[in-house]
Scaffold this motif. Structure first.
Motif, short mmCIF file in Angstrom:
data_model
loop_
_atom_site.label_atom_id
_atom_site.label_comp_id
_atom_site.label_asym_id
_atom_site.label_seq_id
_atom_site.Cartn_x
_atom_site.Cartn_y
_atom_site.Cartn_z
N ILE A 269 -14.55 -27.87 -14.36
CA ILE A 269 -16.00 -27.66 -14.39
C ILE A 269 -16.74 -29.00 -14.41
O ILE A 269 -17.80 -29.15 -13.80
N GLY A 270 -16.16 -29.99 -15.11
CA GLY A 270 -16.77 -31.32 -15.12
C GLY A 270 -16.85 -31.92 -13.72
O GLY A 270 -17.89 -32.47 -13.32
N VAL A 271 -15.75 -31.82 -12.98
CA VAL A 271 -15.75 -32.30 -11.59
C VAL A 271 -16.74 -31.51 -10.76
O VAL A 271 -17.46 -32.07 -9.91
N LYS A 272 -16.81 -30.19 -11.00
CA LYS A 272 -17.75 -29.34 -10.28
C LYS A 272 -19.20 -29.79 -10.52
O LYS A 272 -20.02 -29.83 -9.60
N LEU A 273 -19.52 -30.15 -11.77
CA LEU A 273 -20.86 -30.61 -12.09
C LEU A 273 -21.19 -31.93 -11.39
O LEU A 273 -22.29 -32.12 -10.87
N VAL A 274 -20.23 -32.85 -11.39
CA VAL A 274 -20.44 -34.14 -10.71
C VAL A 274 -20.65 -33.93 -9.22
O VAL A 274 -21.55 -34.53 -8.61
N LEU A 275 -19.82 -33.07 -8.61
CA LEU A 275 -19.98 -32.77 -7.19
C LEU A 275 -21.33 -32.11 -6.91
O LEU A 275 -21.96 -32.37 -5.88
N HIS A 276 -21.78 -31.25 -7.85
CA HIS A 276 -23.08 -30.60 -7.68
C HIS A 276 -24.20 -31.65 -7.67
O HIS A 276 -25.13 -31.57 -6.86
N PRO A 294 -17.91 -23.05 -4.57
CA PRO A 294 -18.46 -21.69 -4.69
C PRO A 294 -18.00 -21.00 -5.97
O PRO A 294 -16.93 -21.30 -6.51
N ILE A 295 -18.80 -20.06 -6.44
CA ILE A 295 -18.51 -19.40 -7.71
C ILE A 295 -17.25 -18.56 -7.64
O ILE A 295 -16.52 -18.44 -8.63
N TRP A 296 -16.92 -17.98 -6.47
CA TRP A 296 -15.71 -17.18 -6.37
C TRP A 296 -14.47 -18.04 -6.61
O TRP A 296 -13.50 -17.59 -7.21
N LEU A 297 -14.53 -19.29 -6.15
CA LEU A 297 -13.40 -20.20 -6.37
C LEU A 297 -13.30 -20.59 -7.84
O LEU A 297 -12.21 -20.67 -8.40
N SER A 298 -14.45 -20.81 -8.46
CA SER A 298 -14.46 -21.15 -9.89
C SER A 298 -13.90 -20.00 -10.72
O SER A 298 -13.08 -20.21 -11.62
#
Length: 333
Positions: A269-276, A294-298
C-alpha cells in the motif's frame, strides 16, 4: 462517491446505538463471554460488514464496494494484530478475566474517537495537498520494516508491555489502590480520591490504539480516498474486536506470521500511495496502469497475502507442536 448528509447521520446514529446498548449491558454485568456468545457477536458483525459492502455495490457500484472490502480486510487484519498488544497489556496489568471485556470496550470506543479525528485530518490534508501521499507512502514502508524488526524481536522471546509515557505520568502524580474495584476508575478512601488499576488499563489501551491509528489511517487511505468508506471500514473492523479477543485468544499465538503478512500488505500500500502521488504529478506515465494500481489488484493482493499468511502460520504452529510433543515423549523415555 456522493454521500448525502443523511447517510452520514444514519451511519453515526446506528453506530452509537450499538455501542450504547453494548455499554449498558456490560456496565450492568461485566463478564467473560462464552465461546458461543463471542462467536454469535462476531458472526453478526462480519455479516453486517459483508452486507454493507453489498449495499455500497448496489448504490455506488463495484469499484467502491471493492474499496470498502479491501479497506475493511486491511483494518480488520491490523486490529487482530493489535490484539497481541492487548493480550500483553491485560496479562502484565493482571486484569481479572471478568473485567477484561469492559476494559476492551472502553478502549475500542476511544479508538473510534481517535480514528474519527485522524480520518477527518487525513481527508482535509489529501484534499489540499496531493504530496501528502508521498509522506503516507514512506511512513507505511517504514512501518512495514518496523513490523519485520518487531517480529524478529518477538521471535527471540521478548514480550514486554509497551512504554507508555502517559501511564508513567499518572502513576507518578496520583495515588492508586492496589487492587481492582470492579469497573470503577477512581474511589474515595479516608477522604482521599484514589485511582484504580482499571484506569491504567484504559490509558494503556486507549493511548496504544492512538498509536495504531497512525498506521491504519494512512493504510486505508491508500485503498480509498472516500472518507465515508474509510470511516465505516474502521468501525466494522473494531466492532466485535473484544469478542474476538476472547474467542481466538489461543489462536493468536498460532498466527506466527501475521506480522510479516501485514508488513507485506503495508509495504504494498505504501508503494501504491507513492505511485499515486507520482501519477498525480504525471511522473509515473511509464509504469503499468500509468502508476495507478487498480483496486481489484489491491483487493486480490490483500486476500492472497492474508490467505498465505494464515495457512503458513497454522502449518508452522502445528509443526512446532508436533516437535514439542516428540521432545516430551523422548524425555519421558
Amino acid at each position: 462517491m456522493n454521500v448525502h448528509l443523511y447517510a452520514w447521520i444514519i451511519t453515526v446514529v446506528v453506530m452509537v446505538a450499538i455501542l450504547a446498548v453494548d455499554v449498558f449491558v456490560i456496565g450492568r454485568r461485566p463478564h467473560e463471554p462464552s465461546m458461543k456468545e463471542a462467536g454469535i457477536f462476531i458472526g453478526v458483525f462480519v455479516g453486517l460488514a459483508l452486507l454493507f459492502g453489498l449495499g455500497v455495490w448496489w448504490v455506488s457500484g463495484p469499484t467502491y464496494a471493492a474499496q470498502f472490502y479491501a479497506g475493511w480486510l486491511t483494518e480488520y487484519s491490523l486490529s487482530i494484530d493489535n490484539l497481541f498488544i492487548f493480550v500483553i497489556i491485560m496479562t502484565k496489568l493482571k486484569v481479572p478475566r471478568e473485567l477484561q471485556q469492559y476494559a476492551l470496550l472502553v478502549g475500542i470506543i476511544l479508538a473510534l474517537i481517535f480514528r474519527g479525528i485522524f480520518i477527518a485530518l487525513g481527508a482535509a490534508a489529501i484534499n489540499q495537498f496531493a504530496w501528502v501521499f508521498f509522506i503516507f507512502g514512506a511512513f507505511l514502508v517504514y512501518t512495514a520494516g518496523k513490523l519485520v524488526v518487531d517480529y524478529r524481536k518477538h521471535d527471540d522471546g521478548g514480550e514486554e508491555l509497551p512504554e507508555n509515557p502517559m501511564m508513567r505520568m499518572v502513576k507518578k502524580r496520583f495515588p492508586a489502590t492496589d487492587d481492582f474495584r470492579g469497573t470503577r476508575l477512581t474511589v474515595r478512601e479516608d477522604g482521599k480520591r484514589l485511582i484504580t488499576p482499571m484506569l491504567f488499563v484504559i490509558i494503556a489501551l486507549g493511548s496504544t490504539d492512538l498509536l495504531f491509528a497512525l498506521d491504519s489511517i494512512p493504510a486505508i487511505y491508500g485503498l480509498t480516498q472516500e472518507p465515508y468508506l474509510v470511516f465505516t471500514a474502521n468501525v466494522f473492523a473494531l466492532m466485535g474486536l473484544r469478542q474476538l479477543y476472547f474467542l481466538i485468544g489461543g489462536l493468536l499465538k498460532r498466527l506466527v506470521y501475521l506480522s510479516l503478512g501485514l508488513a507485506v500488505i503495508l509495504a504494498f500500500i505504501g508503494v501504491k500511495l507513492v505511485l499515486h502521488a507520482l501519477h498525480h504529478y504525471h511522473l509515473a506515465d511509464w509504469a503499468p496502469f500509468a502508476g495507478e494500481i487498480p483496486i481489484w489488484l489491491s483487493l486480490t493482493f490483500i486476500i492472497v497475502t492474508l490467505t498465505i499468511t494464515t495457512v503458513a502460520s497454522l502449518i508452522k504452529s502445528k509443526y512446532d507442536e508436533d516437535r514439542a510433543a516428540e521432545g516430551s515423549s523422548s524425555a519421558v523415555r
